[in-house]
Design an enzyme around this catalytic site. Structure first.
Site, PDB file in Angstrom:
ATOM      1  N   ASP A 180      11.141  -3.169  19.436  1.00 48.50           N
ATOM      2  CA  ASP A 180       9.892  -2.410  19.314  1.00 48.50           C
ATOM      3  C   ASP A 180       9.727  -1.512  20.534  1.00 48.50           C
ATOM      4  O   ASP A 180       9.634  -1.986  21.666  1.00 48.50           O
ATOM      5  CB  ASP A 180       8.719  -3.389  19.211  1.00 48.50           C
ATOM      6  N   SER A 221      -2.601   1.554  13.713  1.00 52.99           N
ATOM      7  CA  SER A 221      -3.330   2.808  13.983  1.00 52.99           C
ATOM      8  C   SER A 221      -2.449   4.044  13.936  1.00 52.99           C
ATOM      9  O   SER A 221      -2.764   5.057  14.570  1.00 52.99           O
ATOM     10  CB  SER A 221      -4.011   2.727  15.356  1.00 52.99           C
ATOM     11  N   SER A 226      -0.466  -4.725  15.331  1.00 60.29           N
ATOM     12  CA  SER A 226      -0.552  -3.730  16.403  1.00 60.29           C
ATOM     13  C   SER A 226      -1.995  -3.545  16.865  1.00 60.29           C
ATOM     14  O   SER A 226      -2.618  -4.483  17.374  1.00 60.29           O
ATOM     15  CB  SER A 226       0.097  -2.424  15.905  1.00 60.29           C
ATOM     16  N   PHE A 227      -2.560  -2.373  16.663  1.00 65.81           N
ATOM     17  CA  PHE A 227      -3.989  -2.120  16.894  1.00 65.81           C
ATOM     18  C   PHE A 227      -4.834  -3.161  16.157  1.00 65.81           C
ATOM     19  O   PHE A 227      -5.816  -3.692  16.696  1.00 65.81           O
ATOM     20  CB  PHE A 227      -4.276  -0.689  16.413  1.00 65.81           C
ATOM     21  N   HIS A 239       8.952  -1.575  15.253  1.00 65.60           N
ATOM     22  CA  HIS A 239       7.529  -1.897  15.205  1.00 65.60           C
ATOM     23  C   HIS A 239       7.067  -2.305  13.807  1.00 65.60           C
ATOM     24  O   HIS A 239       5.908  -2.646  13.622  1.00 65.60           O
ATOM     25  CB  HIS A 239       6.730  -0.682  15.691  1.00 65.60           C
TER      26      HIS A 239
END
Length: 274
Positions: A226, A36, A105-106, A254
Protein backbone atom coordinates in the site's frame (compact mmCIF):
# COMPACT_ATOMS: atom_id res chain seq x y z
CA UNK A 1 -27.06 8.75 -14.88
CA UNK A 2 -30.31 6.84 -14.73
CA UNK A 3 -31.85 5.73 -11.47
CA UNK A 4 -31.18 2.13 -12.56
CA UNK A 5 -27.48 2.65 -11.82
CA UNK A 6 -26.14 0.00 -9.40
CA UNK A 7 -24.56 2.85 -7.44
CA UNK A 8 -27.99 4.03 -6.31
CA UNK A 9 -29.63 2.11 -3.46
CA UNK A 10 -32.49 3.24 -1.24
CA UNK A 11 -32.91 6.79 0.02
CA UNK A 12 -33.10 7.36 3.77
CA UNK A 13 -32.89 10.47 5.94
CA UNK A 14 -29.90 10.15 8.29
CA UNK A 15 -29.04 12.98 10.70
CA UNK A 16 -31.31 15.19 8.61
CA UNK A 17 -29.45 14.34 5.38
CA UNK A 18 -31.02 12.57 2.39
CA UNK A 19 -28.68 9.60 2.11
CA UNK A 20 -28.08 7.08 -0.67
CA UNK A 21 -27.74 3.73 1.08
CA UNK A 22 -27.42 0.10 0.04
CA UNK A 23 -29.26 -2.24 2.43
CA UNK A 24 -29.03 -5.89 1.38
CA UNK A 25 -29.22 -9.31 2.97
CA UNK A 26 -30.54 -10.25 6.38
CA UNK A 27 -29.23 -11.28 9.76
CA UNK A 28 -26.73 -9.52 12.00
CA UNK A 29 -26.12 -5.98 10.68
CA UNK A 30 -22.77 -4.78 9.36
CA UNK A 31 -22.12 -1.16 8.38
CA UNK A 32 -19.55 -0.55 5.62
CA UNK A 33 -17.88 2.88 5.47
CA UNK A 34 -16.08 3.64 2.20
CA UNK A 35 -12.81 5.47 1.51
CA UNK A 36 -12.24 8.98 0.16
CA UNK A 37 -10.95 8.53 -3.38
CA UNK A 38 -12.25 11.03 -5.95
CA UNK A 39 -15.60 10.00 -7.42
CA UNK A 40 -16.02 7.24 -4.84
CA UNK A 41 -19.39 5.80 -3.88
CA UNK A 42 -20.28 3.03 -1.47
CA UNK A 43 -21.03 0.77 -4.42
CA UNK A 44 -17.70 1.51 -6.16
CA UNK A 45 -15.83 0.73 -2.95
CA UNK A 46 -17.82 -2.32 -1.84
CA UNK A 47 -19.30 -3.78 -5.05
CA UNK A 48 -17.41 -7.08 -4.65
CA UNK A 49 -18.18 -7.28 -0.91
CA UNK A 50 -21.90 -6.48 -0.76
CA UNK A 51 -23.26 -9.66 -2.42
CA UNK A 52 -20.91 -11.95 -0.50
CA UNK A 53 -21.45 -10.56 3.02
CA UNK A 54 -25.18 -10.33 2.27
CA UNK A 55 -25.27 -14.16 2.23
CA UNK A 56 -24.91 -14.15 6.01
CA UNK A 57 -25.47 -10.55 7.20
CA UNK A 58 -27.64 -7.49 6.72
CA UNK A 59 -25.15 -5.24 4.90
CA UNK A 60 -25.62 -1.46 5.05
CA UNK A 61 -23.35 0.71 2.89
CA UNK A 62 -24.15 4.45 2.70
CA UNK A 63 -22.60 7.16 0.58
CA UNK A 64 -21.16 9.29 3.40
CA UNK A 65 -22.13 12.96 3.39
CA UNK A 66 -20.12 14.82 0.75
CA UNK A 67 -19.71 11.71 -1.40
CA UNK A 68 -21.68 9.92 -4.07
CA UNK A 69 -25.44 10.37 -4.32
CA UNK A 70 -26.01 11.56 -0.76
CA UNK A 71 -27.24 15.12 -0.25
CA UNK A 72 -24.58 17.81 0.16
CA UNK A 73 -26.09 20.28 2.66
CA UNK A 74 -25.12 23.91 2.12
CA UNK A 75 -22.63 25.15 4.67
CA UNK A 76 -21.80 21.75 6.17
CA UNK A 77 -18.42 21.57 7.92
CA UNK A 78 -16.87 18.34 6.65
CA UNK A 79 -14.87 16.53 9.31
CA UNK A 80 -14.81 13.63 11.72
CA UNK A 81 -17.65 15.01 13.86
CA UNK A 82 -19.98 15.36 10.87
CA UNK A 83 -19.14 11.94 9.44
CA UNK A 84 -19.54 10.11 12.76
CA UNK A 85 -22.87 11.89 13.33
CA UNK A 86 -23.98 10.90 9.83
CA UNK A 87 -23.02 7.25 10.37
CA UNK A 88 -24.95 7.15 13.65
CA UNK A 89 -27.84 8.77 11.80
CA UNK A 90 -27.81 5.91 9.28
CA UNK A 91 -28.05 3.36 12.10
CA UNK A 92 -30.84 5.31 13.79
CA UNK A 93 -32.80 5.69 10.54
CA UNK A 94 -32.66 1.93 9.97
CA UNK A 95 -33.47 1.03 13.58
CA UNK A 96 -30.09 -0.66 14.16
CA UNK A 97 -29.08 -0.54 17.82
CA UNK A 98 -25.76 -2.33 17.43
CA UNK A 99 -23.73 -3.22 14.36
CA UNK A 100 -20.50 -4.74 13.19
CA UNK A 101 -18.46 -2.00 11.55
CA UNK A 102 -16.08 -2.16 8.57
CA UNK A 103 -14.10 0.96 7.64
CA UNK A 104 -11.83 1.37 4.61
CA UNK A 105 -9.01 3.97 4.72
CA UNK A 106 -10.75 7.30 5.47
CA UNK A 107 -13.74 5.17 6.49
CA UNK A 108 -11.50 3.40 8.98
CA UNK A 109 -10.92 6.68 10.81
CA UNK A 110 -14.68 7.23 10.98
CA UNK A 111 -15.26 3.66 12.21
CA UNK A 112 -12.53 4.03 14.83
CA UNK A 113 -13.97 7.32 16.11
CA UNK A 114 -17.51 5.89 16.13
CA UNK A 115 -16.39 2.90 18.21
CA UNK A 116 -14.67 5.26 20.67
CA UNK A 117 -17.55 7.73 20.96
CA UNK A 118 -20.45 5.25 20.80
CA UNK A 119 -18.99 1.93 22.00
CA UNK A 120 -22.41 0.42 22.74
CA UNK A 121 -23.41 0.80 19.07
CA UNK A 122 -20.56 -1.43 17.85
CA UNK A 123 -20.16 -5.19 18.27
CA UNK A 124 -17.03 -5.95 16.24
CA UNK A 125 -14.67 -3.70 14.30
CA UNK A 126 -12.85 -4.22 10.99
CA UNK A 127 -10.34 -1.61 9.80
CA UNK A 128 -8.76 -1.93 6.34
CA UNK A 129 -5.85 0.25 5.20
CA UNK A 130 -7.01 2.59 7.92
CA UNK A 131 -6.40 6.23 8.69
CA UNK A 132 -7.06 7.28 12.31
CA UNK A 133 -3.59 7.29 13.86
CA UNK A 134 -0.87 9.96 13.43
CA UNK A 135 1.33 9.54 10.34
CA UNK A 136 3.16 11.70 7.85
CA UNK A 137 0.97 12.11 4.77
CA UNK A 138 2.26 10.10 1.83
CA UNK A 139 2.79 11.81 -1.55
CA UNK A 140 0.21 9.36 -2.90
CA UNK A 141 -2.50 10.36 -0.41
CA UNK A 142 -1.65 14.01 -1.01
CA UNK A 143 -2.16 13.41 -4.74
CA UNK A 144 -5.47 11.59 -4.18
CA UNK A 145 -6.89 14.32 -1.95
CA UNK A 146 -5.54 17.01 -4.29
CA UNK A 147 -7.07 15.43 -7.41
CA UNK A 148 -8.08 17.82 -10.17
CA UNK A 149 -10.37 16.15 -12.70
CA UNK A 150 -8.77 14.77 -15.84
CA UNK A 151 -8.62 11.31 -17.36
CA UNK A 152 -4.82 11.29 -17.07
CA UNK A 153 -4.95 12.27 -13.40
CA UNK A 154 -7.49 9.54 -12.66
CA UNK A 155 -5.42 6.93 -14.51
CA UNK A 156 -2.33 7.98 -12.52
CA UNK A 157 -4.24 7.69 -9.22
CA UNK A 158 -5.60 4.24 -10.03
CA UNK A 159 -2.04 3.11 -10.79
CA UNK A 160 -1.11 4.25 -7.27
CA UNK A 161 -4.04 2.47 -5.61
CA UNK A 162 -3.60 -0.95 -7.20
CA UNK A 163 -0.58 -3.26 -6.96
CA UNK A 164 -1.94 -5.32 -9.87
CA UNK A 165 -1.79 -2.90 -12.79
CA UNK A 166 -3.97 -5.20 -14.90
CA UNK A 167 -6.90 -3.98 -12.79
CA UNK A 168 -6.32 -0.44 -14.02
CA UNK A 169 -8.00 -0.60 -17.40
CA UNK A 170 -8.88 2.32 -19.65
CA UNK A 171 -12.53 1.47 -19.00
CA UNK A 172 -12.11 1.70 -15.21
CA UNK A 173 -10.21 5.00 -15.51
CA UNK A 174 -12.96 6.41 -17.73
CA UNK A 175 -15.71 5.24 -15.35
CA UNK A 176 -14.02 6.74 -12.29
CA UNK A 177 -13.18 9.96 -14.15
CA UNK A 178 -16.81 10.36 -15.25
CA UNK A 179 -17.89 9.69 -11.65
CA UNK A 180 -15.57 12.43 -10.40
CA UNK A 181 -17.11 15.09 -12.66
CA UNK A 182 -20.77 14.46 -11.87
CA UNK A 183 -22.50 17.63 -10.63
CA UNK A 184 -21.41 18.48 -7.08
CA UNK A 185 -18.88 15.66 -6.71
CA UNK A 186 -15.65 17.61 -7.23
CA UNK A 187 -16.93 20.72 -5.46
CA UNK A 188 -17.55 18.88 -2.20
CA UNK A 189 -14.41 16.77 -2.58
CA UNK A 190 -12.19 19.81 -3.05
CA UNK A 191 -13.78 21.45 0.01
CA UNK A 192 -12.83 18.52 2.27
CA UNK A 193 -9.06 18.35 1.96
CA UNK A 194 -7.55 21.66 0.77
CA UNK A 195 -3.78 22.04 1.01
CA UNK A 196 -1.77 21.80 3.18
CA UNK A 197 -3.18 18.32 3.71
CA UNK A 198 -1.19 16.99 6.67
CA UNK A 199 -3.70 18.83 8.88
CA UNK A 200 -6.52 16.60 7.57
CA UNK A 201 -4.54 13.45 8.38
CA UNK A 202 -4.08 14.85 11.89
CA UNK A 203 -7.76 15.84 12.16
CA UNK A 204 -8.87 12.30 11.28
CA UNK A 205 -6.72 10.74 14.05
CA UNK A 206 -8.16 9.58 17.37
CA UNK A 207 -6.19 9.98 20.59
CA UNK A 208 -3.85 7.12 21.48
CA UNK A 209 -5.40 6.71 24.93
CA UNK A 210 -8.88 6.43 23.39
CA UNK A 211 -7.71 3.82 20.87
CA UNK A 212 -5.97 1.83 23.62
CA UNK A 213 -9.25 1.83 25.58
CA UNK A 214 -11.16 0.11 22.75
CA UNK A 215 -12.50 -3.20 24.06
CA UNK A 216 -14.09 -4.41 20.82
CA UNK A 217 -12.72 -7.47 19.08
CA UNK A 218 -10.95 -5.93 16.06
CA UNK A 219 -9.71 -7.25 12.72
CA UNK A 220 -7.03 -5.18 10.95
CA UNK A 221 -6.36 -5.72 7.24
CA UNK A 222 -3.68 -4.06 5.10
CA UNK A 223 -1.96 -4.48 1.75
CA UNK A 224 1.79 -4.90 2.24
CA UNK A 225 2.48 -2.79 -0.84
CA UNK A 226 0.00 0.00 0.00
CA UNK A 227 1.53 3.30 -1.15
CA UNK A 228 -1.41 5.45 -0.05
CA UNK A 229 -1.76 4.52 3.64
CA UNK A 230 1.36 3.04 5.24
CA UNK A 231 1.28 -0.49 6.65
CA UNK A 232 2.77 1.05 9.81
CA UNK A 233 -0.70 2.44 10.61
CA UNK A 234 -2.12 -1.05 11.04
CA UNK A 235 0.94 -2.18 12.99
CA UNK A 236 0.32 0.74 15.36
CA UNK A 237 -3.37 -0.14 15.69
CA UNK A 238 -2.45 -3.76 16.37
CA UNK A 239 -0.19 -2.58 19.20
CA UNK A 240 -2.74 -0.16 20.64
CA UNK A 241 -5.95 -2.26 20.39
CA UNK A 242 -5.56 -5.10 22.85
CA UNK A 243 -8.05 -7.56 21.33
CA UNK A 244 -6.92 -7.19 17.72
CA UNK A 245 -5.49 -9.35 14.95
CA UNK A 246 -3.67 -8.12 11.84
CA UNK A 247 -3.75 -9.74 8.40
CA UNK A 248 -1.30 -8.42 5.79
CA UNK A 249 -1.74 -9.29 2.10
CA UNK A 250 1.37 -9.43 -0.06
CA UNK A 251 1.20 -8.39 -3.71
CA UNK A 252 -1.52 -5.96 -2.70
CA UNK A 253 -1.89 -2.19 -2.70
CA UNK A 254 -4.63 -0.07 -1.15
CA UNK A 255 -7.51 -2.19 -2.52
CA UNK A 256 -7.51 -5.43 -0.51
CA UNK A 257 -11.28 -5.77 -1.02
CA UNK A 258 -10.78 -5.61 -4.81
CA UNK A 259 -7.33 -7.14 -5.39
CA UNK A 260 -7.97 -10.06 -3.03
CA UNK A 261 -11.76 -9.95 -2.89
CA UNK A 262 -12.45 -13.66 -2.31
CA UNK A 263 -9.93 -13.90 0.55
CA UNK A 264 -11.10 -10.57 2.00
CA UNK A 265 -14.73 -11.68 2.00
CA UNK A 266 -13.92 -15.05 3.61
CA UNK A 267 -11.75 -13.39 6.25
CA UNK A 268 -14.31 -10.75 7.20
CA UNK A 269 -17.30 -13.12 7.10
CA UNK A 270 -15.45 -15.62 9.29
CA UNK A 271 -14.40 -12.94 11.78
CA UNK A 272 -17.95 -11.60 12.07
CA UNK A 273 -19.47 -15.09 12.35
CA UNK A 274 -17.02 -16.36 14.99
Amino acid sequence: MSVSSPEIGRSIVAAGIATNCHDVGSGRPVLLIHGSGPGVTAWANWRLVLPELAKSCRVVAPDMVGFGYTERPAGIAYGLDAWVEHAIGVLDALGIEQTDLVGNSFGGAIALALAIRHPQRVRRLVLMGSVGVPFAITPELDAAWGYQPSLAAMRSLLDIFAWDRSLVTDELAELRYQASIRPGFQESFAAMFPAPRQRWVDAMASAEADIRAIAHKTLLIHGRDDRVIPLANSLTLNQWIDDSQLHVFGRCGHWVQIEHSAEFNRLVAGFLAD
